[in-house]
Write a protein that holds these residues in place. Structure first.
Motif, short mmCIF file in Angstrom:
data_model
loop_
_atom_site.label_atom_id
_atom_site.label_comp_id
_atom_site.label_asym_id
_atom_site.label_seq_id
_atom_site.Cartn_x
_atom_site.Cartn_y
_atom_site.Cartn_z
N ALA A 116 -3.99 3.40 -0.72
CA ALA A 116 -3.40 2.89 -1.83
C ALA A 116 -4.24 3.78 -2.74
N ALA A 117 -5.68 3.74 -1.90
CA ALA A 117 -6.67 5.08 -3.33
C ALA A 117 -6.00 6.44 -3.03
N SER A 118 -5.73 6.67 -2.09
CA SER A 118 -4.99 8.40 -2.02
C SER A 118 -3.82 8.28 -3.30
N GLY A 119 -3.09 7.54 -2.85
CA GLY A 119 -2.27 8.14 -3.80
C GLY A 119 -2.75 7.66 -5.71
N ALA A 120 -3.47 6.60 -5.92
CA ALA A 120 -4.53 6.78 -7.42
C ALA A 120 -5.13 7.11 -7.04
N ASP A 131 0.88 -10.80 5.98
CA ASP A 131 0.78 -9.19 6.05
C ASP A 131 -0.87 -9.55 5.52
N VAL A 132 -1.61 -8.79 6.33
CA VAL A 132 -3.45 -8.50 4.92
C VAL A 132 -3.78 -7.18 5.00
N TRP A 133 -4.39 -7.31 3.90
CA TRP A 133 -4.60 -6.12 3.10
C TRP A 133 -5.86 -5.86 3.47
N GLY A 134 -5.83 -4.72 4.62
CA GLY A 134 -7.68 -4.38 5.34
C GLY A 134 -7.66 -2.80 4.76
N VAL A 135 -8.71 -2.22 5.04
CA VAL A 135 -9.63 -1.29 4.87
C VAL A 135 -8.39 -0.03 4.64
N ARG A 136 -7.63 -0.25 5.97
CA ARG A 136 -6.14 1.10 5.81
C ARG A 136 -5.68 1.35 4.89
N ALA A 137 -5.00 -0.11 4.34
CA ALA A 137 -4.47 -0.54 3.23
C ALA A 137 -5.15 0.21 1.96
N ALA A 150 0.83 -1.50 0.28
CA ALA A 150 -0.26 -0.15 -0.09
C ALA A 150 0.73 1.12 -0.01
N TRP A 151 1.95 1.58 0.89
CA TRP A 151 3.11 2.56 0.77
C TRP A 151 3.49 2.47 -1.25
N TRP A 152 3.99 1.08 -1.14
CA TRP A 152 4.59 1.63 -2.59
C TRP A 152 3.49 2.02 -3.94
N LEU A 153 2.22 2.03 -3.84
CA LEU A 153 0.91 2.78 -4.25
C LEU A 153 1.09 3.76 -4.08
N TRP A 154 1.00 4.25 -2.92
CA TRP A 154 0.83 5.26 -2.22
C TRP A 154 1.94 6.30 -3.77
N ALA A 155 2.85 5.98 -2.59
CA ALA A 155 4.35 6.07 -3.45
C ALA A 155 4.31 7.04 -5.06
N LEU A 156 3.87 5.60 -5.59
CA LEU A 156 3.91 5.47 -7.05
C LEU A 156 2.63 5.86 -7.45
N GLY A 157 1.78 7.19 -6.73
CA GLY A 157 0.86 7.59 -7.47
C GLY A 157 1.30 9.25 -7.59
N GLY A 164 -6.52 18.07 -5.20
CA GLY A 164 -6.13 16.85 -5.45
C GLY A 164 -5.15 15.90 -4.92
N VAL A 165 -3.90 16.88 -5.21
CA VAL A 165 -3.29 16.64 -3.98
C VAL A 165 -2.92 16.77 -2.84
N LEU A 166 -3.46 17.20 -2.40
CA LEU A 166 -3.37 17.32 -0.82
C LEU A 166 -4.42 15.89 -0.30
N LEU A 167 -5.28 15.10 -1.40
CA LEU A 167 -5.65 13.82 -1.07
C LEU A 167 -4.65 13.18 -0.34
N GLY A 168 -3.34 13.01 -0.81
CA GLY A 168 -1.86 12.27 -0.41
C GLY A 168 -1.49 12.72 0.94
N LEU A 169 -2.51 13.16 1.56
CA LEU A 169 -2.62 13.42 3.21
C LEU A 169 -2.93 12.16 3.71
N LEU A 170 -3.62 11.83 3.11
CA LEU A 170 -4.75 10.63 3.73
C LEU A 170 -3.90 9.73 4.66
N PRO A 171 -2.98 8.92 4.70
CA PRO A 171 -1.95 8.23 4.76
C PRO A 171 -1.79 8.31 6.20
N ALA A 172 -1.49 9.95 6.33
CA ALA A 172 -1.02 10.47 7.92
C ALA A 172 -2.28 10.28 8.73
N PHE A 173 -3.40 9.99 8.56
CA PHE A 173 -3.86 9.75 10.02
C PHE A 173 -5.22 8.84 9.85
#
Length: 407
Positions: A342-346, A332-338, A54-61, A382-391
């Motif tokens: 990932a969706a925030s980066g996409a 590792d389980v891919w849960g709701v937070r993951a 999920a971190w890599w998908l967020w960073a790639l986004g 739209g760029v500010l959506l990338g702050l979602l993982p911090a919360f």
């Protein structure tokens, strides 16, 4: 017992028990009995740690969004978003300290790009001349290339925008390196990619481990009163660092051999050929579909070919994974937070792509004539959506030892 004894030794009165403290209502105050808010991110532990993919998908986004623009304001906003998330959610593991090195590498890239623009010139014509360097005469076959000559403000600004774009890409990759555990990422790879994944993960962890070794050795030399800077310090630190890298390589090879790395199951030849054909055909389809999406003539067939290539690649990976006999302990389980991370980066990448198709001038500000770049509002939102993982991502533990996290 007699009455006189009762008078000389009276029975003490019972000690009253303190009244129970009233429990604080949810959200009315602070105290040990107050439960955390349901929407607050919990502390990370082994069972709820975020999936490294999920971190890599967020960073790639974020990297995809950075590759679609040369606007310095948007690029600075992307770098700020990545830096804030890293500061809020990275652990104290050795590989998590590599983010600063990627930031320094990005600054070095900007400097090198500006030096090249000064020495080799720029294809952008300009009228604001800063300085005129001595030009080296070149032969006729090197027409179009020059060394020295006029240095214009427009050429430097164009080089600065290009350098910022590449620096933002490097910083996004550095954010993924600082947030995702390489060992857990390797464990999450499909069985067909395990051999290639080992090489990739070893290559990805080389830089963080090298930085950690250099810092440790420099700190030890400072405590002993020895120089840790300059050419002498570099030479005396380099040998122990290389020795440590060699020892880690030997230890890794021994651990892989002890755990049966490289052993594969016996599968029919038809299955092997089918997996290879699906994987190769899927990769060709992905390349052709991506090329179609990037060109105007292939917009009609680009998306179907890309989807078909992805489906064939996934089928090839599934068939090829039957050769792997390894097992996974507590995967590792891919849960709701993951999904949210990932969706925030996409979402950041999708907003930037849509903005480029509707208003390309806002994402690529011109330098001729020279003008200050403007900040487009809805791409910035739209760029500010990338702050979602911090919360939403689990917060790192309060008291965490690097050895536990690294293991």
């Amino acid at each position: 017992m007699s009455a006189g004894a009762d008078a000389s030794h009276p029975i003490p009165p019972p000690i009253p028990h303190p009244a129970p403290r009233p429990r604080l209502a949810h959200g009315t105050g602070a105290g040990p009995s107050v439960r955390p808010r349901p929407l607050a991110a919990p502390r990370a532990h082994r069972s709820n740690a975020l999936h490294p993919g999920a971190w890599w998908l967020w960073a790639l986004g974020l990297g995809t969004a950075a590759s679609r623009t040369t606007n310095p304001l948007l690029l600075a906003l992307l770098v700020g978003v990545a830096g804030y998330v890293v500061a809020a959610r990275r652990t104290s593991a050795p590989w998590a300290r590599s983010y600063g090195a990627f930031v320094k590498l990005g600054l070095a890239v900007i400097g090198i790009r500006l030096v090249f623009a000064v020495l080799l010139g720029s294809p952008i014509p300009g009228t604001h001349v800063l300085v005129t360097l001595p030009e080296v005469p070149l032969p006729a076959w090197a027409q179009g290339v020059r060394i020295g000559g006029r240095v214009t403000v427009e050429g430097l600004v164009f080089a600065l925008y290009d350098g910022l774009k590449l620096a933002a890409l490097l910083i996004c990759v550095g954010a993924a390196n600082a947030l995702a555990s390489p060992a857990r990422l390797l464990k999450s790879l499909p069985g067909a990619l395990y051999e290639a994944g080992v090489a990739v993960v070893v290559a990805m962890t080389f830089a963080p481990n090298l930085i950690a070794d250099v810092r440790r050795l420099r700190a030890a030399r400072r405590l002993r009163g020895r120089p840790d800077k300059g050419l002498r310090g570099l030479v005396q630190v380099g040998l122990p660092v290389l020795e440590g890298a060699l020892e880690r390589s030997v230890a890794l090879a021994a651990a892989m051999d002890a755990r049966g790395y490289g052993r594969t199951a016996e599968v029919p030849a038809v299955v092997r050929r089918t997996g290879a054909a699906l994987t190769l055909g899927g990769l060709v389809g992905v390349c052709a579909g991506t090329y179609g999406l990037l060109t105007a003539d292939g917009a009609r067939y680009g998306l179907p070919v890309l989807l078909a290539g992805v489906a064939a690649s996934l089928g090839g990976l599934w068939v090829g994974g039957r050769r792997s006999v390894r097992t996974r302990y507590r995967p590792d389980v891919w849960g709701v937070r993951a999904w949210l991370v990932a969706a925030s980066g996409a979402a950041v990448a999708a907003v930037m792509i849509l903005a480029g198709s509707h208003d390309p001038a806002a994402l690529a500000p011109g330098v001729v004539p020279l003008a200050a770049p403007a900040l487009p509002l809805w791409p910035a939102a739209g760029v500010l959506l990338g702050l979602l993982p911090a919360f939403v991502a689990p917060a790192p533990p309060l008291a965490e030892t690097p050895s536990k996290e690294a293991s």
